[in-house]
Design an enzyme around this catalytic site. Structure first.
Site, PDB file in Angstrom:
ATOM      1  N   HIS A  15       4.064   4.673   2.586  1.00  0.00           N
ATOM      2  CA  HIS A  15       5.051   3.791   1.949  1.00  0.00           C
ATOM      3  C   HIS A  15       5.398   4.197   0.515  1.00  0.00           C
ATOM      4  O   HIS A  15       5.648   3.331  -0.335  1.00  0.00           O
ATOM      5  CB  HIS A  15       4.566   2.341   1.984  1.00  0.00           C
ATOM      6  CG  HIS A  15       4.049   1.937   3.327  1.00  0.00           C
ATOM      7  ND1 HIS A  15       2.697   1.884   3.621  1.00  0.00           N
ATOM      8  CD2 HIS A  15       4.703   1.614   4.476  1.00  0.00           C
ATOM      9  CE1 HIS A  15       2.535   1.536   4.882  1.00  0.00           C
ATOM     10  NE2 HIS A  15       3.728   1.377   5.429  1.00  0.00           N
ATOM     11  N   CYS A  16       5.377   5.498   0.238  1.00  0.00           N
ATOM     12  CA  CYS A  16       5.689   6.015  -1.112  1.00  0.00           C
ATOM     13  C   CYS A  16       4.777   5.409  -2.175  1.00  0.00           C
ATOM     14  O   CYS A  16       5.164   5.276  -3.337  1.00  0.00           O
ATOM     15  CB  CYS A  16       7.144   5.748  -1.483  1.00  0.00           C
ATOM     16  SG  CYS A  16       8.346   6.548  -0.417  1.00  0.00           S
ATOM     17  N   ALA A  17       3.570   5.028  -1.782  1.00  0.00           N
ATOM     18  CA  ALA A  17       2.627   4.411  -2.720  1.00  0.00           C
ATOM     19  C   ALA A  17       1.210   4.879  -2.391  1.00  0.00           C
ATOM     20  O   ALA A  17       0.348   4.077  -2.009  1.00  0.00           O
ATOM     21  CB  ALA A  17       2.726   2.895  -2.648  1.00  0.00           C
ATOM     22  N   ASN A  31       5.982   5.268  -5.930  1.00  0.00           N
ATOM     23  CA  ASN A  31       6.201   6.578  -6.552  1.00  0.00           C
ATOM     24  C   ASN A  31       7.352   6.576  -7.559  1.00  0.00           C
ATOM     25  O   ASN A  31       7.433   7.469  -8.408  1.00  0.00           O
ATOM     26  CB  ASN A  31       6.464   7.638  -5.483  1.00  0.00           C
ATOM     27  CG  ASN A  31       5.181   8.153  -4.856  1.00  0.00           C
ATOM     28  OD1 ASN A  31       4.110   8.090  -5.451  1.00  0.00           O
ATOM     29  ND2 ASN A  31       5.282   8.675  -3.645  1.00  0.00           N
TER      30      ASN A  31
END
Length: 380
Positions: free
Chosen positions: A338-340, A99
């Site tokens: 996982h911020c993805a 992100n």
């Protein structure tokens, strides 16, 4: 004691030399660099100069003054993206991004400032350079890609993509959050114009540290403006690098720790650290092969991976499984997206996400065997 297997987020523990360097500096020399002429201030300034010099050596940059100190990798990426792009620019990125890349780009796209093309990865978690080439338009200003996926651990062909960017006179930004400190990175050989990385992961520094490499010929607008110590007269930030892109008091004690971390990494050897981590991943993977209810993501060519492994269980959602490992077995991993999120959409693991295990330089085979035994018990 907790078995810590979340090094893709932040490495832990740090080398003892990092703790010692920070403690000694904080007790004897922690003054404000460049703001005063006394000995302690000069010692702080020297510490910053030394950190830039070590970064320049490590990444084979064009000069220490090309390394801009940042708060973390996210800060460095925002500085690069928002300091470079102008209305009407086109950007190429991928679905593998954290992100820290995706959100600033998507925000600019939603605001009507830029247009954006997101290249997809194949089922092994790898981007094709040909797909990047095919996405180029006359308005393409930037190619922004991760060096290795923080979810899958797959290393991307950035050298080939860097050549494509150079051939088309396009700025190439690489997010090295998962590779700085475990893979050799030569910004000149890889045709990287902008390299963003945190200090708190495999470079073994503390949180609150990071940097952005800015190649000569690349001009960025300042992300933050303020005091630069040596120049108090200019009405705006000075044009001289690195001060053009730095404002305010830097995290000197943290950067002393980062310098000690780089020294440790180089003394132990990047290849040695990388091999140790991927060997531990393969040891775990072999154990997971014996648990039918577990699916592992990404390819198995460890020469093109970093030490990160993601999997999901048919029996328990990722967050529940992560909680069981933490509470019942005292094992720290990271469950979720996982911020993805785009990686998980592409791999079919959205919205639940996966369990991510990321051993580090100080983990052991016994740590992996304990995790494997725990997963076997949970799934029995």
């Amino acid at each position: 004691m907790t078995i810590y297997l979340d090094n893709a987020a932040t490495s832990f523990p740090k080398p003892e030399s990092v703790y010692r360097a920070m403690d000694q500096f904080a007790r004897t020399s922690l003054a404000n660099p460049g703001r005063s002429g006394h000995k302690m201030a000069l010692a702080s300034e020297h510490a910053l100069d030394n950190a830039r010099h070590r970064l320049n050596q490590h990444f084979h940059g064009k000069g220490p003054d090309r390394f801009i100190f940042t708060l973390n990798g996210t800060d460095a990426l925002n500085l690069a993206i928002k300091g470079l792009l102008n209305p009407g620019d086109h950007v190429i990125t991928s679905e593998l991004e954290h992100n820290s890349v995706s959100r600033p780009l998507r925000g600019l796209e939603k605001a009507g400032v830029i247009s954006l093309t997101k290249v997809t990865a194949d089922d092994t978690g790898t981007i094709s350079p040909d797909d990047v080439r095919d996405a180029i338009t006359p308005k393409t200003r930037l190619i922004a890609l991760t060096h290795a996926s923080n979810v899958l651990g797959t290393v991307q062909p950035i050298e080939e993509i860097g050549k494509i960017a150079r051939e088309h006179n396009i700025v190439f930004l690489v997010d090295a959050a998962q590779t700085a400190g475990v893979l050799p990175i030569d910004v000149q050989a890889l045709h990287i114009d902008l390299l963003a990385f945190p200090g708190h992961k495999s470079l073994m520094g503390p949180t609150g540290t990071g940097a952005l490499y800015v190649a000569p010929g690349i001009t960025l607008r300042p992300w933050r403006e303020g005091g630069t110590g040596g120049d108090s007269v200019s009405e705006v930030n000075p044009t001289e690098m690195p001060f053009h892109l730095e404002g305010g008091t830097p995290n000197v004690v943290g950067l002393v720790g980062l310098t000690a971390g780089i020294d440790y990494v180089e003394q132990r050897g990047l290849h040695t650290i990388h091999q140790h981590e991927v060997d531990l991943v393969e040891r775990l993977w072999k154990a997971l092969d014996q648990i039918p209810a577990i699916q592992v993501f990404g390819h198995r060519n460890h020469a093109k991976r970093v030490g990160t492994l993601s999997f999901r269980s048919e029996l328990l959602p990722a967050n529940e499984l992560g909680g069981v490992l933490d509470e019942a077995f005292t094992i720290a991993i990271r469950p979720g997206l996982h911020c993805a999120p785009f990686v998980h959409r592409g791999q079919g693991s959205f919205p639940e996400g996966t369990i991510r295990v990321s051993p580090g330089a100080f983990n052991t085979e016994a740590d992996i065997d304990t995790l494997a035994q725990a997963l076997t018990e949970i799934h029995s």
